[in-house]
Design a protein around this motif. Sequence first.
Motif, mmCIF file in Angstrom:
data_model
loop_
_atom_site.group_PDB
_atom_site.id
_atom_site.type_symbol
_atom_site.label_atom_id
_atom_site.label_comp_id
_atom_site.label_asym_id
_atom_site.label_seq_id
_atom_site.Cartn_x
_atom_site.Cartn_y
_atom_site.Cartn_z
ATOM 1 N N PRO A 490 0.832 -1.383 -0.023
ATOM 2 C CA PRO A 490 -0.128 0.085 0.161
ATOM 3 C C PRO A 490 0.882 1.390 -0.030
ATOM 4 C CG PRO A 490 -0.682 -1.387 1.757
ATOM 5 C CD PRO A 490 0.692 -1.922 1.192
ATOM 6 N N VAL A 491 0.669 2.216 -0.735
ATOM 7 C CA VAL A 491 1.219 3.453 -0.780
ATOM 8 C C VAL A 491 0.470 4.719 -0.276
ATOM 9 C CG1 VAL A 491 2.242 5.070 -2.496
ATOM 10 C CG2 VAL A 491 2.272 2.695 -2.932
ATOM 11 N N LYS A 492 1.040 5.247 0.674
ATOM 12 C CA LYS A 492 0.474 6.448 1.423
ATOM 13 C C LYS A 492 0.158 7.547 0.312
ATOM 14 C CE LYS A 492 2.009 5.535 5.809
ATOM 15 N NZ LYS A 492 2.846 5.875 7.154
ATOM 16 N N SER A 493 1.227 7.968 -0.330
ATOM 17 C CA SER A 493 0.982 9.061 -1.392
ATOM 18 C C SER A 493 0.944 8.439 -2.766
ATOM 19 C CB SER A 493 2.291 10.115 -1.040
ATOM 20 O OG SER A 493 2.182 11.140 -2.079
ATOM 21 N N GLN A 494 0.029 8.863 -3.614
ATOM 22 C CA GLN A 494 -0.220 8.478 -4.822
ATOM 23 C C GLN A 494 0.362 9.388 -6.030
ATOM 24 O OE1 GLN A 494 -1.775 5.479 -5.364
ATOM 25 N NE2 GLN A 494 -1.702 5.101 -3.047
ATOM 26 N N THR A 495 0.994 10.288 -5.566
ATOM 27 C CA THR A 495 1.695 11.492 -6.742
ATOM 28 C C THR A 495 2.625 10.713 -7.488
ATOM 29 O OG1 THR A 495 1.220 13.202 -5.100
ATOM 30 C CG2 THR A 495 2.783 13.632 -6.879
ATOM 31 N N ASN A 496 2.559 10.822 -8.648
ATOM 32 C CA ASN A 496 3.552 10.268 -9.705
ATOM 33 C C ASN A 496 3.792 8.653 -9.628
ATOM 34 O OD1 ASN A 496 4.002 12.834 -10.751
ATOM 35 N ND2 ASN A 496 5.618 13.057 -9.059
ATOM 36 N N LEU A 497 2.740 8.194 -8.980
ATOM 37 C CA LEU A 497 3.112 6.614 -8.616
ATOM 38 C C LEU A 497 3.131 5.911 -10.051
ATOM 39 C CD1 LEU A 497 3.173 4.119 -6.679
ATOM 40 C CD2 LEU A 497 0.497 4.432 -6.687
ATOM 41 N N LYS A 498 2.343 6.245 -10.972
ATOM 42 C CA LYS A 498 2.284 5.511 -12.123
ATOM 43 C C LYS A 498 3.721 5.394 -12.920
ATOM 44 C CE LYS A 498 -0.209 4.885 -16.811
ATOM 45 N NZ LYS A 498 -1.276 5.146 -17.401
ATOM 46 N N GLU A 499 4.160 6.795 -12.878
ATOM 47 C CA GLU A 499 5.405 7.175 -13.758
ATOM 48 C C GLU A 499 6.515 6.289 -12.937
ATOM 49 O OE1 GLU A 499 3.290 9.195 -12.613
ATOM 50 O OE2 GLU A 499 2.565 10.638 -14.380
ATOM 51 N N ILE A 500 6.479 6.272 -11.805
ATOM 52 C CA ILE A 500 7.708 5.619 -10.895
ATOM 53 C C ILE A 500 7.644 4.068 -11.074
ATOM 54 C CG2 ILE A 500 8.445 4.890 -8.566
ATOM 55 C CD1 ILE A 500 7.466 7.715 -7.508
ATOM 56 N N SER A 583 13.431 4.722 -1.819
ATOM 57 C CA SER A 583 14.319 5.506 -2.442
ATOM 58 C C SER A 583 13.579 6.165 -3.608
ATOM 59 C CB SER A 583 15.390 4.391 -2.763
ATOM 60 O OG SER A 583 14.982 3.406 -3.908
ATOM 61 N N GLN A 584 12.656 5.822 -4.094
ATOM 62 C CA GLN A 584 11.971 6.276 -5.167
ATOM 63 C C GLN A 584 11.185 7.695 -4.860
ATOM 64 O OE1 GLN A 584 12.852 5.597 -8.561
ATOM 65 N NE2 GLN A 584 14.324 3.916 -7.261
ATOM 66 N N GLY A 585 11.099 7.915 -3.413
ATOM 67 C CA GLY A 585 10.457 9.405 -2.975
ATOM 68 C C GLY A 585 8.938 8.608 -2.540
ATOM 69 N N LEU A 586 8.676 7.552 -2.478
ATOM 70 C CA LEU A 586 7.400 6.916 -1.850
ATOM 71 C C LEU A 586 7.134 6.580 -0.471
ATOM 72 C CD1 LEU A 586 6.502 4.399 -5.037
ATOM 73 C CD2 LEU A 586 5.568 6.809 -4.625
ATOM 74 N N GLU A 587 6.041 6.982 -0.028
ATOM 75 C CA GLU A 587 5.966 6.493 1.413
ATOM 76 C C GLU A 587 4.896 5.374 1.557
ATOM 77 O OE1 GLU A 587 4.419 8.643 5.617
ATOM 78 O OE2 GLU A 587 4.419 9.865 3.716
ATOM 79 N N VAL A 588 5.335 4.214 2.072
ATOM 80 C CA VAL A 588 4.781 3.089 1.679
ATOM 81 C C VAL A 588 4.320 2.594 3.287
ATOM 82 C CG1 VAL A 588 5.730 2.648 -0.468
ATOM 83 C CG2 VAL A 588 6.706 1.601 1.756
ATOM 84 N N GLU A 589 3.335 1.420 3.188
ATOM 85 C CA GLU A 589 3.146 0.846 4.316
ATOM 86 C C GLU A 589 3.670 -0.764 4.324
ATOM 87 O OE1 GLU A 589 1.433 1.783 6.959
ATOM 88 O OE2 GLU A 589 0.087 3.430 6.260
#
Length: 600
Positions: A490-500, A583-589
């Motif tokens: 699960p990803v807390k912040s969805q910003t640019n998720l698809k591009e990452i 490391s890709q800037g994502l905040e995850v659970e």
Amino acid sequence: LKNGGFDEASLTCLSTADYSAVTPLVIELLDKLSKENATLGISSLRAYGLDERILDKMAEVKNTSLTFAPEAGSQRMRDVINKNVTEEDLMKTAVSVFSRGWTKMKLYFMIGLPTEDDEDVMAIMETAGKARQKATECGVRNPTITVSVSSFVPKPHTPFQWASMITLPEIERKQNMLKDAAEKYRLNFRKHYSKISHLEGIVARGDRRVANIIYSAWSQGARFDGWDETFNYSLWVKCVEESGLNTEIFLGTIPMNGKLAWDHIDVGLTERFLEIEWKKATHNRLSPPCGKVYGMVVHHSNLETLEKTFDIDKKKLVCYHCGVACDLKGMVQERRDFLTGMKAVTNETYVPPAVLKKDIAELREKRNQFVGAKYRIEFSKIGPITFISHLDLQKVMQRIFKRARLDTLHSEGYNLRPLLSFGPALTLGISSLTEYFDVRVPGEWTDFDQILKTLHENSEPGIIFKAITAINSKTPSIQDAAKAFTYFIPVKSQTNLKEIVEALKTKEEILIQSYSKKEEVFIQKDIRPLILGLELGSIELDEKIIDIIDEVSPCRSSGIRITTSVKQGTGVRPSEIIELLTSQGLEVERPIKVAIELNY
């Protein structure tokens, strides 16, 4: 045992060998437990007290606890602390144990006892070394003798309440002496954390001013201080310094005519009893144990010998008139009642069995791999129960089967265990929707739905049984059959998720820092060849399942599904997946394992 599913019971008291009617009690318990494939652990044993009948019974089944407490290595020190046990008793016990097939023994000792010198300390390892030699003489090839040493702490209301406690540097010096000697005698050595012992000495004889130190330490975060890994000694030192209290007054020798912080507490002893016992200890004078007939080591094991002692020979129990109003006649009558209740009436001559434990494995019928039926069970492990280890999970499953009254076949040899075999270990704290284990049972299961229902009814929160498949001896193990794991993160912040995600999919190399347990360092690892799939996604489950997972791993948001290849149970760790995505800037659970691909 049946209702809880447990396979072990323990007897615990201050001195198990001094419990009235302990011999018939243990024998009857062992008879009953062996029928349930359960074991009996007996703690707080002295170097005597387990007669031939008990040892022979214990040798017939697995025993998880065979520990003795000589407490002092030299005879002089054993006399000082009034142990009433000799080296001959110790060696006799060692022979009795090792001749019955045991290969391990634990011995508990103390250092820092009053009047102790270095010779007494070294005698600890010399005594344990002699026990190891006895094991070798009994035919044990590689005996394991574990010497566990704690530091003596003077306690109120004991004859040693006036004695000084050895200093922290002295504790460490003596521990180092023993560590070096352990290598010489080929012994395992364990020590009590010296700084915790030092703190125990302050708390044991401290007055009410110590309460402020304890409260201050608690206020500043001291928790679970009995565990070495969470004990913060520097915090306690800080609190002591802030109090301005000279704690050395609680650790040094206290004058016998001095005022004690616990004098106002009446424990029933006469005024001079402890003083007399203290003086006897410093002069190496033994006091035979009270509550027994003079010269007796353990209590009577049958009614016939008890009546001979008290009714015919007219012997009496030792009493020091310490001030505690013991009902001596009542004690004798109580023992009569215990022995009568255990039906231990006559003094029958004991005939040792022709076959002892070390021979039993050779006489048992050897089961081969085709005996019984074998099944592979799929289950989920979700929620708070994910914080139990892989080893503890196996014990949980054993208890579930026992509660469900579902028989399993057991291993042969000394350590009987249910034939359950699990797949790759699941990382602590990671929920998994799909895990597997194999079980071998005496006969075929004809109704899988009923078996699943029975397992559900006896399961524990977070363990959900899903499916049963019949397998055979040619079916690859779960470890060998596992080819891929799929995780949902699960990803807390969805910003640019698809591009990452798309950028990661196009990379030919993905480097992370992975910790090597073997080398105990972080190494650079390319995990790109191990990633088989990477895509956006979510999980759709029953709301009850979501709620259980959500307790430890929030999973309601969308995120990423990663499929990784597995070889011999190892692949990309959940911690490495988290490192990659952060490391890709994502905040995850926490990752959630959603699938396992088995190839067989």
